[in-house]
Scaffold this motif. Structure first.
Motif, PDB file in Angstrom:
ATOM      1  N   ALA A 113       0.837  -1.204   0.000  1.00  0.00           N
ATOM      2  CA  ALA A 113       0.000   0.000   0.000  1.00  0.00           C
ATOM      3  C   ALA A 113       0.867   1.247   0.000  1.00  0.00           C
ATOM      4  N   ASP A 114       0.624   2.095  -0.988  1.00  0.00           N
ATOM      5  CA  ASP A 114       1.339   3.373  -1.073  1.00  0.00           C
ATOM      6  C   ASP A 114       0.551   4.280  -2.004  1.00  0.00           C
ATOM      7  N   ASP A 115       0.439   5.554  -1.650  1.00  0.00           N
ATOM      8  CA  ASP A 115      -0.316   6.458  -2.511  1.00  0.00           C
ATOM      9  C   ASP A 115       0.512   6.920  -3.712  1.00  0.00           C
ATOM     10  N   GLU A 116       1.801   6.585  -3.738  1.00  0.00           N
ATOM     11  CA  GLU A 116       2.654   6.929  -4.873  1.00  0.00           C
ATOM     12  C   GLU A 116       2.724   5.751  -5.844  1.00  0.00           C
ATOM     13  N   ARG A 117       2.299   5.986  -7.080  1.00  0.00           N
ATOM     14  CA  ARG A 117       2.280   4.925  -8.089  1.00  0.00           C
ATOM     15  C   ARG A 117       3.676   4.340  -8.313  1.00  0.00           C
ATOM     16  N   ASP A 118       4.695   5.211  -8.326  1.00  0.00           N
ATOM     17  CA  ASP A 118       6.066   4.741  -8.571  1.00  0.00           C
ATOM     18  C   ASP A 118       6.504   3.736  -7.508  1.00  0.00           C
TER      19      ASP A 118
ATOM     20  N   THR B 157      -4.687   3.584  -0.869  1.00  0.00           N
ATOM     21  CA  THR B 157      -5.169   4.245   0.350  1.00  0.00           C
ATOM     22  C   THR B 157      -5.246   3.232   1.482  1.00  0.00           C
ATOM     23  N   GLY B 158      -5.356   3.745   2.702  1.00  0.00           N
ATOM     24  CA  GLY B 158      -5.452   2.870   3.864  1.00  0.00           C
ATOM     25  C   GLY B 158      -6.724   2.039   3.863  1.00  0.00           C
ATOM     26  N   LYS B 159      -7.857   2.668   3.526  1.00  0.00           N
ATOM     27  CA  LYS B 159      -9.133   1.945   3.520  1.00  0.00           C
ATOM     28  C   LYS B 159      -9.135   0.841   2.461  1.00  0.00           C
ATOM     29  N   GLU B 160      -8.523   1.124   1.328  1.00  0.00           N
ATOM     30  CA  GLU B 160      -8.423   0.118   0.276  1.00  0.00           C
ATOM     31  C   GLU B 160      -7.569  -1.055   0.751  1.00  0.00           C
ATOM     32  N   LEU B 161      -6.490  -0.753   1.478  1.00  0.00           N
ATOM     33  CA  LEU B 161      -5.632  -1.805   2.025  1.00  0.00           C
ATOM     34  C   LEU B 161      -6.409  -2.711   2.970  1.00  0.00           C
ATOM     35  N   VAL B 162      -7.195  -2.114   3.868  1.00  0.00           N
ATOM     36  CA  VAL B 162      -7.980  -2.896   4.831  1.00  0.00           C
ATOM     37  C   VAL B 162      -8.952  -3.818   4.095  1.00  0.00           C
TER      38      VAL B 162
ATOM     39  N   VAL C  29      -0.505   3.281   9.771  1.00  0.00           N
ATOM     40  CA  VAL C  29      -0.622   2.765  11.142  1.00  0.00           C
ATOM     41  C   VAL C  29      -2.070   2.387  11.437  1.00  0.00           C
ATOM     42  N   GLU C  30      -3.003   3.299  11.132  1.00  0.00           N
ATOM     43  CA  GLU C  30      -4.434   3.024  11.368  1.00  0.00           C
ATOM     44  C   GLU C  30      -4.896   1.805  10.576  1.00  0.00           C
ATOM     45  N   ALA C  31      -4.457   1.722   9.320  1.00  0.00           N
ATOM     46  CA  ALA C  31      -4.866   0.608   8.469  1.00  0.00           C
ATOM     47  C   ALA C  31      -4.336  -0.721   9.004  1.00  0.00           C
ATOM     48  N   SER C  32      -3.083  -0.730   9.450  1.00  0.00           N
ATOM     49  CA  SER C  32      -2.505  -1.979   9.954  1.00  0.00           C
ATOM     50  C   SER C  32      -3.174  -2.417  11.256  1.00  0.00           C
TER      51      SER C  32
END
Length: 200
Positions: free
Chosen positions: A10-15, A37-42, A65-68
């Motif tokens: 999960a990262d908001d940077e495509r690269d 995004t964090g919500k997408e990761l969850v 942190v919140e997502a994990s």
């Protein structure tokens, strides 16, 4: 060498997502899911159940942190956090049970390989300790129940504690049940007897 893992990224940077998708297979791992995004990761972790999460700390709608923390409410999963920032406040929040590693961007392949190995080693140790603690807690609770059952037998049958314990063991053996199950049965029976004694 670390066993092959299914890893959620999960990262908001495509690269950064592209980099991890390229490097992780070279290290022998499979990218199970990618999120921006964090919500997408969850949500993705709910369906893919990865072995490991590599997440950026700063992401839209819910940070790493919140997502994990949210993922670990459902299933214990080790996490490696990644950030371009040396943020003291974020680092303080990252000291939770499931966070097993921290990398600063730009992330080199060798550093990622080492972080994954250490994270899985620490996670395995953490889970072993968690199980040991849970087993000890359960054993203590069961011991309390068995002691209460012994107390009931000594009172109702007017026998000494050693004899009460021997009879508990004998009954468990005869019924082919665990000692704790017989003890719970005695406690339930005692509740019935006490209720009957109150009936006039």
């Amino acid at each position: 060498m670390t066993r092959p893992l299914r890893i959620a990224v999960a990262d908001d940077e495509r690269d950064m997502r592209d980099y991890l998708e390229e490097v992780l297979p070279r290290l022998g791992h499979q990218v199970a899911a990618t999120a921006s995004t964090g919500k997408e990761l969850v949500a993705l972790c709910h369906t893919t159940k990865p072995d490991l999460i590599i997440a950026d700390i700063r992401m839209p709608d819910m940070d790493g942190v919140e997502a994990s923390v949210a993922v670990n409410r459902e299933k214990p999963t080790p996490v490696i956090l990644v950030s371009a920032h040396q943020d003291a406040e974020l680092l303080a929040r990252a000291h939770t049970d499931h966070v097993m590693g921290y990398l600063v961007k730009p992330v080199r392949e060798a550093d990622l390989h080492m972080a994954i190995s250490l994270a899985m080693l620490r996670f395995d140790q953490f889970m072993a300790l968690f199980k040991e603690t849970s087993d000890l807690r359960q054993a203590l609770e069961e011991r309390k129940i068995i002691e209460r059952a012994k107390g009931i037998l000594t009172k109702r049958l007017r026998i000494e504690e050693p004899e009460a314990f021997r009879r508990l063991q004998k009954l468990a053996s005869t019924r082919n049940q665990k000692l704790i199950d017989v003890a719970r049965l005695i406690l339930s029976s005692e509740e019935v007897f006490q209720s009957l004694e109150k009936v006039s």
